[in-house]
Design an enzyme around this catalytic site. Sequence first.
Site, mmCIF file in Angstrom:
data_model
loop_
_atom_site.group_PDB
_atom_site.id
_atom_site.type_symbol
_atom_site.label_atom_id
_atom_site.label_comp_id
_atom_site.label_asym_id
_atom_site.label_seq_id
_atom_site.Cartn_x
_atom_site.Cartn_y
_atom_site.Cartn_z
ATOM 1 N N GLU A 407 38.263 60.508 67.791
ATOM 2 C CA GLU A 407 38.504 59.138 68.223
ATOM 3 C C GLU A 407 38.784 59.006 69.717
ATOM 4 O O GLU A 407 39.824 58.512 70.136
ATOM 5 C CB GLU A 407 39.625 58.521 67.378
ATOM 6 C CG GLU A 407 39.133 58.371 65.951
ATOM 7 C CD GLU A 407 40.109 57.718 64.989
ATOM 8 O OE1 GLU A 407 41.312 57.982 65.108
ATOM 9 O OE2 GLU A 407 39.647 56.963 64.125
ATOM 10 N N GLU A 469 36.469 62.353 57.488
ATOM 11 C CA GLU A 469 37.658 61.811 56.823
ATOM 12 C C GLU A 469 37.173 60.846 55.752
ATOM 13 O O GLU A 469 36.308 60.021 56.002
ATOM 14 C CB GLU A 469 38.557 61.054 57.809
ATOM 15 C CG GLU A 469 39.148 61.946 58.881
ATOM 16 C CD GLU A 469 39.961 61.178 59.932
ATOM 17 O OE1 GLU A 469 40.475 60.089 59.644
ATOM 18 O OE2 GLU A 469 40.044 61.691 61.064
HETATM 19 C C1 GAL Z 1 41.534 58.016 61.316
HETATM 20 C C2 GAL Z 1 42.106 59.043 62.243
HETATM 21 C C3 GAL Z 1 43.207 59.828 61.621
HETATM 22 C C4 GAL Z 1 44.158 58.919 60.916
HETATM 23 C C5 GAL Z 1 43.436 58.145 59.888
HETATM 24 C C6 GAL Z 1 44.299 57.157 59.162
HETATM 25 O O1 GAL Z 1 40.954 56.994 62.029
HETATM 26 O O2 GAL Z 1 41.133 59.907 62.706
HETATM 27 O O3 GAL Z 1 43.852 60.543 62.623
HETATM 28 O O4 GAL Z 1 44.715 58.034 61.824
HETATM 29 O O5 GAL Z 1 42.439 57.382 60.505
HETATM 30 O O6 GAL Z 1 45.413 57.714 58.612
#
Ligand code: GAL
Length: 990
Positions: A407, A469
């Site tokens: 990010e 993620e």
């Molecule tokens: C993503 C980020 C993580 C965390 C997650 C939400 O955007 O990469 O570090 O913030 O969202 O928990």
Amino acid sequence: MSYLDDVSPGYGALPPRAAFSSDAPSLSLNGDWRFHLSPSLADAPPGIEQDTFDDSSWSTLAVPANWQMHGFGKPAYTNVQYPFPVDPPYVPSDNPTGDYRLTFDLPSAWLTQPAVLRFDGIDSCGRIWLNGTELGVTRGSRLPSEFDVGSLLRERGNVLAVRVHQWSSGSYLEDQDMWWLSGIFRDVTLLARPTGGISDYWLRADYDHTTGRGYLSVEVDGPAWLSIPELGILRASTDLPIDAGVVEPWTAETPRLYEGYLASDHERVPLRIGFRTVTIADGQLKVNGKRILLKGVNRHEHHPDLGRAVPYETALADVLMMKQHNINAVRTSHYPPHPAFLDLCDEYGLWVIDECDLETHGFSEVGWERNPSDDPQWEAAYLDRMKRMVERDKNHPSIIMWSLGNEAHTGRNLAAMASWTRSRDSTRPVHYEGDAACEYVDVYSRMYASHAEVDEIGQTTELPFIQCEYAHAMGNGPGGLLEYRELFEKYPRCQGGFIWEWLDHGIRQVDSEGRPYFAYGGDFGETIHDGSFVIDGLVFPDRTPSPGLHELKKIFEPVRISAPGAAIPTTQTHGTPGTANPAASKSPASSNSAETVAPQGDFDSPPPSTSPQAAPALPGGHPASSVSGGGDGEKGSLGAVDNLKVVVANHYDFSGLEQLSFAWKLEDEGVEVASGILHTPTVQPGQEVTLDLPKMPETQGESWVTVTATLAKDAAWANANHPIAWGQVNVKARQQTQGSREPREVPRDIGGIPIEAPKLDLWRAPTENDKPSDEETWRKNGLHRLQHRLISVEGGTTKTRVAPPARAFGMFVTYTWTGDETTLNLKVDIEPDGEWPGTLPRLGLRMALPKEYGNVEWFGRGPNEAYADTRQAAAVGRYKYTVDEMQTPYVVPQENGNRTEVRWAELTNDTGEGIRIEGDFEFTARRWTSEDLDAAEHTIDLTPTDWIYLNLDIAQNGVGTAACGPGVLPQYQLHAHKASIELTFTRLGS
Ligand code: GAL
């Protein structure tokens, strides 16, 4: 401009090199240091680098440690937003500054050698002096830095001084979603560097899957010998590359490491070599020529008492737990971990995406204006970070991809990192989720793409696709894992991903009454913070598995066991069943026979590790039953059953099933009556077989065969008998009973046990996944404050209308009580009146009984909580817990503890008196109301009442993963609809 605001990586450090141990002397400088915290640089004492400086009034602080975890300053949590003005590269003058001093002596004979001083991590910026001479300044918190100190060392009384600043220009590059914690939080080591020693090396061990041969090449900064005795290799480094002959490859499933060493005349470096080759071919990420499926988690380094100074034992426990829960991959979000963690991944077998210490997410708050990622003056800092990671970690077979960071939007500096990485290491693909156009990365990566979007991507993308993620494990959840798995198995290019995230970053605190709880954002008086968004893991802060981890283990099973034609348990009380298992290209089924052995009392129960206490024999007073139909009614006939089959599918990428033992057990209404082993033939990865189960003895009640796969022998990461996978086959369908239909009044007691009679309830304490999606509508609809209007009472039938204030829609609810002296039946008919917007949290009844009836036994799915879209890990069985044990202690209290597909439940006191409830329901039992649960902010806010509140539901809404990602899938949504529930209440005991 001070060195704090300078955008450079720092100065004075040596070029980066691999992290390794050797036989050269080393001296750990970990331990107690003198420490002093000042509110700013201006307040910091002058002259701390001088030998003569008097630090006797200072405190003591351990190295490694984050000072906020030891009473100096306070932790602070933000997700995206910087806790300081976005004014790069400047940071506030109120900049907590920690001064460290250590006086140390050298072991004898050390002085003859050159030496380097190594810091494995200083957050965020350290200025370092040895014996009064400045060594340099380092930034890049989660990266090592080394300084040449040979000429400065003396035999006794060396004075090492380090000034650490909480904020520096580097903080702009370290905006990861986590606690802001400062200090020397990783090891400090003095390393002798013998002249003619090995200061750096890179051993590449490739594997040719077409020939089974390994190939070795080495890059080393001087003449050296490579020895791998097991392969009969002893070669001068100048004679490399060589063909190492036929070798066993390294994979996450079979982490074969060959011991060896690299030696010069003056230094010997032990090696652990894993042969493997990573490629991208046919649009797929392959290792050793095969597509791999990443069943991964994102792992931050966090400890509830120590912050990011995570002890080795904790890192080891993480790796073992991951392996034990069928996880095969880790993304080191969002910075390189402690180097020892990667050794563990090599040893135990986990695919790793090693991610650089880089995130500038806070610039998104200002439209990415002045984002360092695209600003040339920051290029050196970006490249320096990447080089320090790649050089440090290049020798690990477990690392299959480099990630540029997280990010940080996009820009030329990221492209430069990718291009340097590719030129330095052509053997590993480059990952970065922020390069959405895939201009400088090798895999297409996304976060939190919905199922529908993954489905589309599966059909179109040219590069391998991973979700770096997905499935946000915040609080109760994540829901919808099964449907993601189906997509990853459907599309070859969809190669899985990494759950967000491994662990809740709660910080352990104790309240004024001595009660422990876990703190989150805002609990330390932060000016700005992001609350509980840091509590979003599969394990609780103390590493206790959450229900989400049990569910994940089931979803990630590398071998799938199912009844023919029903690969996954899809029955549910509400909504459309999940889609069928897409296992497409399976080999034709072959049939094998299974062996029966005598019943064994100590059969390892299939599902989760928190297995219930052994269930006693069938309870007394169990009414005589008649056989009824049902889903598997054809198997419901009385008598022995001899036509049962089970399908065993191998979902490993590389392994057969030889390392597993298969066993079956037959349970009659949850009580084991027979068991045996199941011989399973060789099943290649991607193949399945259909096996005959032995003839089952006759049973009385609803019966199931559970087939379990366990480790046949001890593995490095779990003992023999560790459960890997399980599946159930129904043998005999449900028996249902009918009691007296004499009308009864609404009861105030059941056989003398006082109750609050069951009433319609639609409310649950919103989960953190409900909050962004459904909670607002639910509150707007007034579901938390329903009003009940009596319409009529006739015989045993009470008609009511239940509705929220200020709204026109409602529910007609008719309660019909019948029964006799011992048994009461309740039938509830629910009919919506008007249009109900949105979903309902639950549809069912709430009742209460006195607090002493806190022992619970049930026959249904368990042992852990389950919801419509998180119930794959719940097996049909008989379970026994106390009400207290049935609570899931989410760090932020919320709906939890639901048990599904329950046929009966008994709540008894310590002498066995109580109430039995039969029917077809889901239930929660707790010592407080949903409203209490909703109001609580921490676990310690929940105080037991004199009642046990029991919700007996027709259904609950699914959970989804809307805390970050898609909400509840349509088939798991609960909408107002016409429904009925029938329950039978029986008094147990005298
Ligand atoms: C993503 C980020 C993580 C965390 C997650 C939400 O955007 O990469 O570090 O913030 O969202 O928990």
